[in-house]
Design an enzyme around this catalytic site. Sequence first.
Site, PDB file in Angstrom:
ATOM      1  N   HIS A  99      81.883  -1.261  38.146  1.00  0.00           N
ATOM      2  CA  HIS A  99      82.799  -0.402  38.898  1.00  0.00           C
ATOM      3  C   HIS A  99      82.202   0.183  40.175  1.00  0.00           C
ATOM      4  O   HIS A  99      82.957   0.482  41.104  1.00  0.00           O
ATOM      5  CB  HIS A  99      83.314   0.717  37.988  1.00  0.00           C
TER       6      HIS A  99
ATOM      7  N   TRP B 283      88.969 -18.834  27.763  1.00  0.00           N
ATOM      8  CA  TRP B 283      88.656 -19.910  28.703  1.00  0.00           C
ATOM      9  C   TRP B 283      88.849 -19.462  30.155  1.00  0.00           C
ATOM     10  O   TRP B 283      89.591 -18.528  30.450  1.00  0.00           O
ATOM     11  CB  TRP B 283      89.543 -21.130  28.428  1.00  0.00           C
TER      12      TRP B 283
ATOM     13  N   HIS C  35      90.253 -10.080  34.942  1.00  0.00           N
ATOM     14  CA  HIS C  35      91.632 -10.186  34.454  1.00  0.00           C
ATOM     15  C   HIS C  35      91.853 -11.507  33.710  1.00  0.00           C
ATOM     16  O   HIS C  35      92.709 -11.591  32.830  1.00  0.00           O
ATOM     17  CB  HIS C  35      92.611 -10.110  35.621  1.00  0.00           C
TER      18      HIS C  35
END
Length: 614
Positions: A367, A196, A138
């Site tokens: 996954h 980053w 994320h």
Amino acid sequence: MRPNPLNPLNPLGLEWYQHPSLTLQLANLAKAREDLRDENLHEQDGMRPDEAPAGEAEQGARARTPEGSHNDLGCPMMGARGTGFGRNVPIEKTVVDKARLLEPDPREISRRLMARDEFKPAGILNALGAAWLQFENHNWFFHGNGDPTRFISIPLQDGDDFPENPMIIRDTIPLHGGEIEDGKPAPVFANAETHWWDGSQIYGSGAEKQDQIRTYVDGRIKVDDDGRLPRSDIPGVDLTGMQENWWFGPGLLHTLFAREHNSVVAAIKKAHPDLGDQRLFELGVLVVSALIAKIHTVEWTPCVLRHPALQIGMSANWYGALGETFRDKVGRIGDSEALSGIVGSSTDHHAAPFSLTEEFVSVYRMHPLIPDDWDFFSLESGAFLEHQYFTDIQGRYTRDFMDRLAMGDLWYSIGKASAGAVCLHNYPNALRNLTRVDGQVTDLATLDIVRDRERGVPRYNDFREALRMPRRKKIEDITPNKQWAKEINEIYHGDVDAVDLQIGMQAEQPPKGFGFSDTAFRIFILMASRRLKSDRFFTTDFRPEVYTRTGFDWVNDNSMKDVLLRHYPELEPVVGDVERVFAPWHELGAAEPGRKPTILRAADTVKSYLPWGS
């Protein structure tokens, strides 16, 4: 590795893990990383604009910016949100063959090679470790949600029960628009996140997103009085920096580090009462992102890569060969990355300006780590509470499910459960028929295959060759599992050069103690250090003058266990004396009425599931 008379460390061309001594293994890993830094960092034209967002230059001189600009003050847009992904293979190796985009049929690959037939546990890694990886993803990359009018259509074969025929997968949209050209290198695709390691999954990429999560009081971000994140306007999803692919595991981690941010800024305000909201927020971002990077480097990675050379190597990435104790007592010895670690050394981009890469995205498609079936238990008594299928604890159902259980019960349940092994026939079936929050139905296993082909990521053999690894001469050379080799031969009609990267990596037998393939690991040893070495706030500006002494010490003195127990002290019985937080936790035996539950010690030495034998 191929025989190389110019490399005295490896004249016989052995794989790094085949050397008889740990010293030679470490030396060959170091040499491999050096070669990869020289040969496998490539930048395409047009990856970033010349001008940075107005108004970020002043902030960028002292702190991370919302857009990710000004980390490198000489090249302000390097690594910023909206700039393109780089490459770890030469640009001419990224050719897109549209005629082979659906050959072999990616949905049949999903059904016959990837679909989970039974859950194969990783053993060495718990389900929290699986959630951690998605939490980090994320932060690192997102190609965007595409355009509903531009898509790839995949007709279903007879007997396929997928609910929509044809299956629709939205195109990845090139950075500069237009279409992907057949027979030419793939265009540049943009990262919707900053490149980053900056905690953007918590804080958001871009000023508009950051504005939503900030309180604008004392540097704090929004956390409800009950210690949970506020609900957002997306059904089932919390208000946080990155809200895609949501389920309760990332929900726990986003909540934990939002609370950690508020603890950090409170401590810095106590030490520096003169600092205002903006500066406190900036310092919180610096400290929390560095702490997350440290946890990933010295805790998560050594848990999933249990080989002795990697235990030493990942610690050395952060602390150097002289070790943590020496660094704590003496400090750095000059600028040596080898002796004192990457963190605090000088910044170096090596062969190309910094960006994450399409190949980095590909090797992090893990996954199979996620279980389909979940059992939840009481932290207080150890008693079984309920069973859930993954579909009902993700997406629009996430928040209602989390609100039904105590946070301690959720943490205990995810900590004691095993992650899945990253191998064939272990892809979560819940993700192979997944309805997203926006109503799209997709098979993520099919998607994983298509995305690599669409974005010009080379297939397995070409990928290995680009990393100077030996090509496989036949499919039987990929895996010692005879049944798998037979199945791969049937799907790919015996053509070893047609085998997709995901299939080759999941079929490989990893080095001893590894949770994923050596092919994936080659990108890892390059990019894991690059994310630190290119980042000014982990290198030249990782110092008390930038972080404050309070913030600097916070990063150095805290671990994942410290963070967990600071916010959920009720977890002490199950994590208080564990060595590895990302290995399965102690199990509580159900207590008799009036008695405390029994603690059953987790076997930290449990072996991984090894399905590669014949």
